[in-house]
Design a protein around this motif. Structure first.
Motif, PDB file in Angstrom:
ATOM      1  N   LEU A 140      45.461   0.288 -24.445  1.00  0.00           N
ATOM      2  CA  LEU A 140      44.207   1.021 -24.404  1.00  0.00           C
ATOM      3  C   LEU A 140      43.130   0.138 -23.794  1.00  0.00           C
ATOM      4  N   THR A 141      42.484   0.614 -22.749  1.00  0.00           N
ATOM      5  CA  THR A 141      41.404  -0.127 -22.099  1.00  0.00           C
ATOM      6  C   THR A 141      40.089   0.626 -22.278  1.00  0.00           C
ATOM      7  N   ALA A 142      39.034   0.078 -21.708  1.00  0.00           N
ATOM      8  CA  ALA A 142      37.727   0.743 -21.788  1.00  0.00           C
ATOM      9  C   ALA A 142      37.751   2.108 -21.107  1.00  0.00           C
ATOM     10  N   ASN A 143      38.658   2.274 -20.153  1.00  0.00           N
ATOM     11  CA  ASN A 143      38.779   3.545 -19.427  1.00  0.00           C
ATOM     12  C   ASN A 143      39.911   4.413 -19.957  1.00  0.00           C
ATOM     13  N   GLY A 144      40.425   4.058 -21.141  1.00  0.00           N
ATOM     14  CA  GLY A 144      41.524   4.828 -21.706  1.00  0.00           C
ATOM     15  C   GLY A 144      42.865   4.220 -21.329  1.00  0.00           C
ATOM     16  N   ARG A 145      43.911   5.029 -21.388  1.00  0.00           N
ATOM     17  CA  ARG A 145      45.249   4.577 -21.018  1.00  0.00           C
ATOM     18  C   ARG A 145      45.647   5.162 -19.671  1.00  0.00           C
ATOM     19  N   THR A 146      46.170   4.312 -18.808  1.00  0.00           N
ATOM     20  CA  THR A 146      46.676   4.785 -17.522  1.00  0.00           C
ATOM     21  C   THR A 146      48.177   5.005 -17.654  1.00  0.00           C
ATOM     22  N   ILE A 147      48.585   6.267 -17.642  1.00  0.00           N
ATOM     23  CA  ILE A 147      49.991   6.615 -17.841  1.00  0.00           C
ATOM     24  C   ILE A 147      50.600   7.036 -16.510  1.00  0.00           C
ATOM     25  N   PRO A 148      51.589   6.322 -15.996  1.00  0.00           N
ATOM     26  CA  PRO A 148      52.239   6.712 -14.741  1.00  0.00           C
ATOM     27  C   PRO A 148      52.895   8.087 -14.862  1.00  0.00           C
ATOM     28  N   LYS A 149      52.963   8.809 -13.755  1.00  0.00           N
ATOM     29  CA  LYS A 149      53.567  10.138 -13.801  1.00  0.00           C
ATOM     30  C   LYS A 149      55.024  10.066 -14.224  1.00  0.00           C
ATOM     31  N   ALA A 150      55.689   8.973 -13.894  1.00  0.00           N
ATOM     32  CA  ALA A 150      57.094   8.824 -14.270  1.00  0.00           C
ATOM     33  C   ALA A 150      57.278   8.932 -15.781  1.00  0.00           C
TER      34      ALA A 150
END
Length: 368
Positions: A140-150
């Motif tokens: 979890l970062t300041a911008n939320g979670r970056t979840i790959p499409k995979a």
């Protein structure tokens, strides 16, 4: 007398069919004493309310009673806690159930539901655990979670396997319905059909089961029909002035079908680029059929006027979910651009190979 009698009998049958699934939901909650609680009976997507009921919590109890058209429905409880709106969404089976509704402690204060120990809730818990096992791998970062499409695609496979593991539970059908609409691709459509085939026959051939089957079959048919090298289908639709536009009128010409919508932000971002291409190649004979997928005619006309869209503007004047022509082209998401040559052959389909339109101009050059 036969016709009215037949209609009466059919009405009774329909009423009986609907009423055979009844529910009673008893809710215990000391914390919501004196407060109004609303029960929303939701559609199978879990988004729109089909029916709304409300009651005030008295002596720590609220009771809802009603009928639904299938064994399990999504429902949502809505209420206010400490001046803030709160809600809980979950699957409710027919029959009588008793639950406890409590408010979370600390900074979270999310409502907690307990006591509903049905197969539907167990499958739902499994479904959420599968997703969380993938989701929480990413920090979890300041911008939320970056979840790959995979990861999303992996979760869809897991959800389909979960449905296969519970082929006789109606909630599996609801999960399959939602999972089937979460991704638009040929591989996913085939995977959904494979999963559908593993369901208990009664579930697969129920109205909801058949709707899933037909949607995937129609998508595959439209997708294959709109591949590069295929003949474009002919269609008729109303233009912005209410006149009938027939795609056959462009026979022998090169044209670009742009499937768009006024509410679609990615569509608006691509619009300046499309206008530039049109101005650049219209002298070479390129036509553009700009297909608006929305039922708000006033907004559409304002959009055309504001952006000075001088190409062919058409619309079925239906919401995208009800629109038929895009689906016949295998298009379930906008924006999509399909390029057709003078022989009526599809030479480019952004939905299948180039969603960013990076290859569109090169395709136009080769086509004209």
């Amino acid at each position: 007398m036969r016709v009215p009698l037949l209609i009466m009998l059919m009405s009774l049958l329909v009423g009986t069919s609907y009423a055979q699934y009844t529910y009673i939901l008893n809710i215990k909650s000391q914390e919501l004493e004196g407060k109004k609680i609303k029960l929303y009976l939701l559609d199978n997507a879990g988004h729109q309310a089909l029916k709304i009921d409300s009651s005030v919590c008295k002596n720590g109890m609220v009771r809802f009673k009603g009928a639904m058209s299938q064994p399990v429905h999504f429902v949502e409880l809505g209420f206010k806690n400490k001046g803030k709106s709160a809600s809980l969404k979950f699957p409710l089976d027919s029959g009588e159930h008793s639950i406890r509704l409590e408010m979370g402690k600390g900074s979270n204060e999310q409502p907690i539901l307990s006591g509903l120990e049905t197969n539907s809730m167990k499958i739902r818990a499994e479904s959420e655990q599968l997703w969380h096992a993938l989701y929480y791998k990413y920090p979890l970062t300041a911008n939320g979670r970056t979840i790959p499409k995979a990861i999303f695609l992996e979760d869809l496979k897991n959800q389909l396997q979960l449905v296969s593991n519970h082929p006789k539970d109606f909630y599996s059908l609801l999960l399959l319905y939602q999972t089937s609409a979460s991704e638009v691709s040929l591989s996913h459509a085939n995977a959904v059909l494979e999963t559908w085939a593993k369901l208990d026959t009664k579930l697969g051939e129920s109205p909801l089961g058949l709707s899933i089957y037909k949607r995937q079959k129609n998508f595959i048919k439209g997708y294959l029909a709109a591949q590069v090298g295929k003949d474009i289908i002919n269609f008729t639709v109303s233009d912005i002035d209410g006149n009938t536009f027939d795609s056959q009128s462009l026979s022998g010409q090169n044209y670009l079908i742009v499937l768009s919508a006024t509410w679609c932000l990615p569509c608006q971002k691509q619009l300046p680029f499309l206008k530039t291409l049109y101005e650049k190649y219209k002298a070479s004979g390129l036509k553009v059929v700009y297909f608006n997928n929305d039922d708000d005619v006033v907004r559409w006309k304002e959009h055309v006027k504001k952006n000075e869209l001088t190409w062919i503007n058409v619309s079925e004047r239906l919401k995208f979910s009800n629109s038929k022509i895009p689906k016949s082209l295998g298009v379930y998401a906008v924006p999509t651009c399909i390029l057709v040559d003078a022989k009526g052959k599809i030479t480019y389909n952004s939905d299948q190979e180039d969603t960013g339109l990076d290859k569109l101009e090169a395709a136009i050059k080769q086509t004209i």
